[in-house]
Motif scaffolding. Structure first.
Motif, PDB file in Angstrom:
ATOM      1  N   PRO A 163      46.916  36.628  43.304  1.00  0.00           N
ATOM      2  CA  PRO A 163      47.212  36.419  41.879  1.00  0.00           C
ATOM      3  C   PRO A 163      45.928  36.029  41.147  1.00  0.00           C
ATOM      4  O   PRO A 163      45.110  35.272  41.691  1.00  0.00           O
ATOM      5  N   ILE A 164      45.748  36.537  39.944  1.00  0.00           N
ATOM      6  CA  ILE A 164      44.458  36.367  39.250  1.00  0.00           C
ATOM      7  C   ILE A 164      44.084  34.895  39.050  1.00  0.00           C
ATOM      8  O   ILE A 164      42.908  34.534  39.074  1.00  0.00           O
ATOM      9  N   ARG A 165      45.086  34.030  38.905  1.00  0.00           N
ATOM     10  CA  ARG A 165      44.773  32.604  38.693  1.00  0.00           C
ATOM     11  C   ARG A 165      44.118  31.979  39.917  1.00  0.00           C
ATOM     12  O   ARG A 165      43.394  30.997  39.805  1.00  0.00           O
ATOM     13  N   LYS A 166      44.415  32.522  41.092  1.00  0.00           N
ATOM     14  CA  LYS A 166      43.844  31.949  42.312  1.00  0.00           C
ATOM     15  C   LYS A 166      42.608  32.716  42.787  1.00  0.00           C
ATOM     16  O   LYS A 166      41.983  32.335  43.773  1.00  0.00           O
ATOM     17  N   PHE A 167      42.294  33.805  42.100  1.00  0.00           N
ATOM     18  CA  PHE A 167      41.204  34.675  42.552  1.00  0.00           C
ATOM     19  C   PHE A 167      39.847  33.993  42.369  1.00  0.00           C
ATOM     20  O   PHE A 167      39.562  33.438  41.310  1.00  0.00           O
ATOM     21  N   LYS A 168      39.041  33.990  43.426  1.00  0.00           N
ATOM     22  CA  LYS A 168      37.736  33.320  43.364  1.00  0.00           C
ATOM     23  C   LYS A 168      36.566  34.253  43.720  1.00  0.00           C
ATOM     24  O   LYS A 168      35.418  33.918  43.488  1.00  0.00           O
ATOM     25  N   ASP A 169      36.882  35.420  44.308  1.00  0.00           N
ATOM     26  CA  ASP A 169      35.796  36.283  44.816  1.00  0.00           C
ATOM     27  C   ASP A 169      35.243  37.201  43.725  1.00  0.00           C
ATOM     28  O   ASP A 169      35.263  38.432  43.856  1.00  0.00           O
ATOM     29  N   TRP A 170      34.739  36.595  42.653  1.00  0.00           N
ATOM     30  CA  TRP A 170      34.301  37.384  41.501  1.00  0.00           C
ATOM     31  C   TRP A 170      33.112  38.267  41.807  1.00  0.00           C
ATOM     32  O   TRP A 170      32.836  39.230  41.082  1.00  0.00           O
ATOM     33  N   GLU A 171      32.376  37.940  42.886  1.00  0.00           N
ATOM     34  CA  GLU A 171      31.220  38.783  43.213  1.00  0.00           C
ATOM     35  C   GLU A 171      31.667  40.160  43.707  1.00  0.00           C
ATOM     36  O   GLU A 171      30.859  41.078  43.821  1.00  0.00           O
ATOM     37  N   ARG A 172      32.972  40.318  43.988  1.00  0.00           N
ATOM     38  CA  ARG A 172      33.487  41.631  44.407  1.00  0.00           C
ATOM     39  C   ARG A 172      33.710  42.557  43.205  1.00  0.00           C
ATOM     40  O   ARG A 172      34.077  43.711  43.371  1.00  0.00           O
ATOM     41  N   ILE A 173      33.514  42.004  42.000  1.00  0.00           N
ATOM     42  CA  ILE A 173      33.757  42.802  40.796  1.00  0.00           C
ATOM     43  C   ILE A 173      32.457  42.982  40.012  1.00  0.00           C
ATOM     44  O   ILE A 173      31.750  42.024  39.742  1.00  0.00           O
ATOM     45  N   GLY A 174      32.154  44.228  39.669  1.00  0.00           N
ATOM     46  CA  GLY A 174      31.006  44.512  38.804  1.00  0.00           C
ATOM     47  C   GLY A 174      31.542  44.895  37.438  1.00  0.00           C
ATOM     48  O   GLY A 174      32.567  45.566  37.341  1.00  0.00           O
ATOM     49  N   TYR A 175      30.871  44.452  36.399  1.00  0.00           N
ATOM     50  CA  TYR A 175      31.395  44.644  35.044  1.00  0.00           C
ATOM     51  C   TYR A 175      30.307  45.217  34.136  1.00  0.00           C
ATOM     52  O   TYR A 175      29.224  44.653  34.023  1.00  0.00           O
ATOM     53  N   VAL A 176      30.602  46.362  33.532  1.00  0.00           N
ATOM     54  CA  VAL A 176      29.666  46.958  32.573  1.00  0.00           C
ATOM     55  C   VAL A 176      30.303  46.854  31.190  1.00  0.00           C
ATOM     56  O   VAL A 176      31.358  47.439  30.942  1.00  0.00           O
ATOM     57  N   PRO A 177      29.688  46.064  30.281  1.00  0.00           N
ATOM     58  CA  PRO A 177      30.322  45.822  28.979  1.00  0.00           C
ATOM     59  C   PRO A 177      30.095  46.980  28.011  1.00  0.00           C
ATOM     60  O   PRO A 177      29.339  47.916  28.304  1.00  0.00           O
ATOM     61  N   GLN A 178      30.711  46.873  26.850  1.00  0.00           N
ATOM     62  CA  GLN A 178      30.412  47.811  25.767  1.00  0.00           C
ATOM     63  C   GLN A 178      28.962  47.624  25.359  1.00  0.00           C
ATOM     64  O   GLN A 178      28.414  46.542  25.516  1.00  0.00           O
ATOM     65  N   LYS A 179      28.389  48.681  24.806  1.00  0.00           N
ATOM     66  CA  LYS A 179      26.967  48.651  24.459  1.00  0.00           C
ATOM     67  C   LYS A 179      26.646  47.519  23.474  1.00  0.00           C
ATOM     68  O   LYS A 179      25.584  46.915  23.523  1.00  0.00           O
TER      69      LYS A 179
END
Lengths: 269, 250
Positions: free
Chosen positions: B76-92
């Motif tokens: 569940p997202i509230r308990k999720f801690k492994d943020w390094e598993r996610i890469g994020y490319v924002p809007q320009k």
């Protein structure tokens, strides 16, 4: 005569206090400027004055009372910023006017200490006593240590707050930390340059460094160097010609800004 | 000969169950259930105001879901801690173009997460940064300020930042808005190439149908209001082997 002034205890205390504030003000100022929160300095300065006025009224160490007021106000700003997310500047306007209103209320309640409070409005670095210097020293140690510890996190928070959140950084806590550090720096800096000029010390060195720095790290270093140049030369000039030290430092910073802009324009033509 | 079991090796990465979201009394997302599995490429396509960015912000935890459940990698997202598993490319336009940061400083910031607090940046992190910049072909502009780059170069820098941790899930929020058509095509080609050669799940928000249809097909797999989900499943790609990031792009 000039040497006598330079060697006097009050001047040396002023120089030491000035050098310390010269480090902390731009160190926090860069994160405020880059996050478009330059006005927060003015707001907290006005609230600090209310604390100082209350300090005189109830006979508590004025700088300490100002510091407590500034920290409480910094929490209130964060709270209001969340409540009015799309109008972040509203929180600044509300807290600033609240601070001025409280300060004038305390002024009228204790008419006898007006001259003392005036020294906090316009700064009176030469009246810095040993206790003030200890407070400024302690704040400097805290600010430098916290910024060094969270430098990379503060960088990402200022560059792109969403990315900091997605990376799982404690964004709320880091935001709060920056605001509390700002409150600490401002409440100590008003003794040096005065509440009315304090945001100049936070923002102008940063404004100059942004014109010439080629990286984030270099802009932090440059803004501290520029601030130190202005503080040291400003104090010496003020000492020699008997000018208001806070005003001299700020005008010197503005002169440096104009010269840098002119130099940059000259190079680009 | 060994044949990998495609069902077993494709675990759900993002799961949405009956998710709804309202903004100022208006229902933006209504009872949405959707799941993206390992190595899927999901295109979330819709017009402006359709709620696709809202959806993406909920998936990365920037907005709380009004109703329903969101899970990342089964948690569940509230308990999720492994943020390094996610890469994020924002809007320009997500950052201040006058910010005095170099490409290297921006790429390196991909390493700053909840697990690197109080830790110094060491040589191995510097090496990761060099590798990510090399893969994206931006090592020659490492010392340049991010605001001085072209739109395409900026997005490559943000892609390098997202890739620095070798994530399992790459999220792209309208990555090519405000970039010329040729650069958009180049960027999309790079992204699809990465999908074919890396063990990663892609979630990309876009309002440009034309750019994704060649890769994801013309028919949406699912619709919710004005949001369309186009999916290229992982079993369209050969197997579950994990290729090496460096070699596959070189």
């Amino acid at each position: 005569m000039v040497i006598d002034i330079m060697l006097s205890d009050f001047f040396q205390r002023a120089l030491a206090g000035g050098i310390l504030i010269g480090i902390t003000a731009p160190l926090i100022g860069i994160f405020l400027v880059l996050r478009r929160l330059s006005m927060i300095g003015d707001t907290l300065a006005h609230v600090t004055i209310a604390g100082v006025a209350l300090g005189f009224l109830i006979e508590v160490y004025p700088l300490g009372a100002g510091l407590v007021f500034a920290v409480v106000a910094s929490f209130a700003i964060e709270k209001l910023r969340k409540a009015y997310k799309s109008y972040a500047e509203l929180s600044i306007a509300i807290i600033m006017s609240g601070g001025v209103a409280l300060a004038s209320l305390f002024f009228t309640l204790g008419m006898g200490y007006n001259t003392d409070v005036m020294s906090y409005l316009f700064g009176s670095i030469y009246t810095l006593d040993t206790q003030d210097l200890y407070v400024v020293g302690a704040v400097t140690v805290v600010v430098v240590a916290v910024v060094a510890l969270f430098f990379k996190e503060f960088f990402l928070l200022s560059f792109e707050e969403d990315a900091a959140s997605v990376n799982g950084l404690p964004v709320r806590l880091l935001n709060m930390l920056i605001t509390v550090l700002t409150a600490l720096v401002i409440s100590t800096a008003i003794k040096i340059v005065g509440a009315l000029l304090v945001s100049a010390l936070l923002t102008i060195p940063v404004a100059i460094s942004l014109l010439i720095a080629r990286s984030f790290k270099s802009s932090v270093i440059l803004s501290v160097v520029i601030s130190e140049i202005a503080v040291i030369i400003g104090l010496v000039i003020a000492g020699i010609w008997n000018l208001a030290p806070g005003a001299t430092i700020v005008l010197l910073l503005i002169l440096l800004l104009v010269l840098t802009m002119a130099g940059k324009k000259g190079l680009s033509v | 000969m060994f044949t990998p079991n495609l069902e077993d090796c494709h675990q759900p990465v993002v799961e949405l169950e009956h998710v709804s979201f309202s903004y100022r009394g208006q229902q933006v997302i209504s009872d949405l259930s959707f799941s993206a599995k390992e190595r899927d490429f999901v295109g979330i396509i819709g017009s402006n105001g359709a709620g696709k960015s809202t959806l993406l912000r909920m998936i990365v935890g920037l907005l709380p879901a009004g109703d329903g459940q969101i899970r990342l990698f089964g948690q569940p997202i509230r308990k999720f801690k492994d943020w390094e598993r996610i890469g994020y490319v924002p809007q320009k336009n997500a950052f201040n173009p006058l910010f005095p940061a170099t490409v290297r400083e921006v790429v390196m910031s991909g390493l700053y997460n909840n697990k690197t607090l109080f830790r110094r940046v060491g040589k191995s992190q510097q090496q990761k940064c060099d590798d990510a910049m090399e893969v994206m072909g931006i090592e020659s502009i490492a010392g340049k300020k991010i605001g001085e780059l072209s739109g395409g170069q900026q997005q490559r820098a943000f892609l390098a930042r997202a890739m620095i941790n070798r994530p399992d899930l790459l999220i792209l929020d309208e990555p090519t808005v405000g970039i010329d058509a040729k650069t958009q095509a180049d960027f999309f080609e790079l992204v699809t190439h990465m999908h074919q050669h890396h063990h990663m799940t892609f979630l990309m928000v876009s309002h440009d149908m034309g750019m994704v249809e060649s890769y994801l097909g013309q028919e949406p797999k699912q619709q919710n209001g004005s949001i369309n989900f186009y999916v290229r499943h992982s079993h369209d790609i050969q197997n579950c082997e994990v290729p090496d990031l460096q070699h596959s792009l070189s």
